[in-house]
Design a protein around this motif. Structure first.
Motif, PDB file in Angstrom:
ATOM      1  N   GLU A  81      -1.187  12.962  -7.901  1.00 34.95           N
ATOM      2  CA  GLU A  81      -1.935  11.708  -7.819  1.00 34.95           C
ATOM      3  C   GLU A  81      -1.065  10.573  -7.281  1.00 34.95           C
ATOM      4  N   GLN A  82       0.231  10.639  -7.539  1.00 31.94           N
ATOM      5  CA  GLN A  82       1.152   9.595  -7.097  1.00 31.94           C
ATOM      6  C   GLN A  82       1.676   9.844  -5.683  1.00 31.94           C
ATOM      7  N   SER A  83       1.441  11.028  -5.151  1.00 34.25           N
ATOM      8  CA  SER A  83       1.998  11.394  -3.841  1.00 34.25           C
ATOM      9  C   SER A  83       1.600  10.463  -2.700  1.00 34.25           C
ATOM     10  N   PRO A  84       0.335  10.039  -2.586  1.00 31.78           N
ATOM     11  CA  PRO A  84       0.015   9.129  -1.482  1.00 31.78           C
ATOM     12  C   PRO A  84       0.818   7.822  -1.530  1.00 31.78           C
ATOM     13  N   ALA A  85       0.973   7.249  -2.718  1.00 24.17           N
ATOM     14  CA  ALA A  85       1.751   6.010  -2.854  1.00 24.17           C
ATOM     15  C   ALA A  85       3.226   6.283  -2.552  1.00 24.17           C
ATOM     16  N   ASP A 136       5.955  -4.038  -0.368  1.00 23.98           N
ATOM     17  CA  ASP A 136       4.528  -3.844  -0.661  1.00 23.98           C
ATOM     18  C   ASP A 136       4.243  -2.404  -1.089  1.00 23.98           C
ATOM     19  N   ALA A 137       4.823  -1.444  -0.356  1.00 23.47           N
ATOM     20  CA  ALA A 137       4.609  -0.029  -0.689  1.00 23.47           C
ATOM     21  C   ALA A 137       5.210   0.300  -2.052  1.00 23.47           C
ATOM     22  N   LEU A 138       6.356  -0.278  -2.344  1.00 22.45           N
ATOM     23  CA  LEU A 138       6.988  -0.045  -3.640  1.00 22.45           C
ATOM     24  C   LEU A 138       6.144  -0.643  -4.763  1.00 22.45           C
ATOM     25  N   SER A 139       5.574  -1.808  -4.546  1.00 23.37           N
ATOM     26  CA  SER A 139       4.714  -2.422  -5.571  1.00 23.37           C
ATOM     27  C   SER A 139       3.524  -1.523  -5.891  1.00 23.37           C
ATOM     28  N   ARG A 140       2.923  -0.962  -4.846  1.00 21.19           N
ATOM     29  CA  ARG A 140       1.779  -0.049  -5.061  1.00 21.19           C
ATOM     30  C   ARG A 140       2.219   1.220  -5.780  1.00 21.19           C
ATOM     31  N   LEU A 141       3.368   1.763  -5.401  1.00 18.33           N
ATOM     32  CA  LEU A 141       3.887   2.951  -6.074  1.00 18.33           C
ATOM     33  C   LEU A 141       4.204   2.645  -7.529  1.00 18.33           C
ATOM     34  N   TYR A 142       4.855   1.526  -7.776  1.00 18.99           N
ATOM     35  CA  TYR A 142       5.284   1.147  -9.121  1.00 18.99           C
ATOM     36  C   TYR A 142       4.095   1.063 -10.079  1.00 18.99           C
ATOM     37  N   GLU A 143       2.957   0.607  -9.556  1.00 18.06           N
ATOM     38  CA  GLU A 143       1.746   0.523 -10.384  1.00 18.06           C
ATOM     39  C   GLU A 143       1.293   1.887 -10.882  1.00 18.06           C
ATOM     40  N   THR A 144       1.585   2.937 -10.126  1.00 15.95           N
ATOM     41  CA  THR A 144       1.139   4.283 -10.498  1.00 15.95           C
ATOM     42  C   THR A 144       2.116   5.002 -11.426  1.00 15.95           C
TER      43      THR A 144
END
Length: 162
Positions: A81-85, A136-144
């Motif tokens: 589930e986290q792979s796309p981020a 930005d990409a790290l922020s989205r990943l961090y949320e997951t």
């Protein structure tokens, strides 16, 4: 004859030292179990990340970033589930790292001072744009990420970002 004997021993000792030194270097210093080095394994020492003149090559730097990203993904135990981020973050890091070696597009000898300054400003703006994409990409990943994963990320991510 008595003078020849010590000279022969010295010559024999010198030959043995030279031969053993060659074998020692050939098999990774002979340290550790089995005498050999870590064949096929990457080394984390900074000396292995340098060329003979002491400078890191773009290929070596790219391999270092790739290895760090791979190791971090394993440490974080990224789920499907986290792979796309993760992939968006990894791509952004790759993009930023890849552009770092392209900074010297034209020689300063071929440009006026104004052109040189404009090129530097454009490169700085491009780097800032890429750094924002990583952020930005790290922020989205961090949320997951789970709290445990966030802890690991907090400890290890700064070393991965170029």
């Amino acid at each position: 004859m008595t003078m020849k004997r010590p000279l022969q021993r010295f010559a024999l000792a010198a030959v043995l030292i030279a031969v053993s030194g060659h074998g020692f270097a050939q098999f990774g210093g002979g340290g550790g179990m089995g005498g050999g080095g870590r064949r096929g394994a990457r080394s984390d020492s900074s000396s292995s990340q340098r060329t003979g003149d002491g400078l890191s090559t773009p290929a070596t730097a790219a391999a270092k970033v790739r290895d760090k990203l791979y190791d971090l993904r394993l440490q974080l135990m990224i789920t499907p589930e986290q792979s796309p981020a993760w992939d968006r973050f990894s791509d952004a890091v790759w993009d930023m790292a890849g552009r770092g070696s392209m900074a010297s597009a034209a020689s300063a000898d071929d440009q006026t001072a104004v052109q040189f300054a404009q090129q530097r400003a454009a490169l700085a703006a491009d780097r800032a744009h890429r750094a924002q994409a990583v952020s930005d990409a790290l922020s989205r990943l961090y949320e997951t990420l789970s709290p445990e994963q966030r802890h690991i990320a907090d400890q290890n991510l700064p070393a991965v970002i170029p």
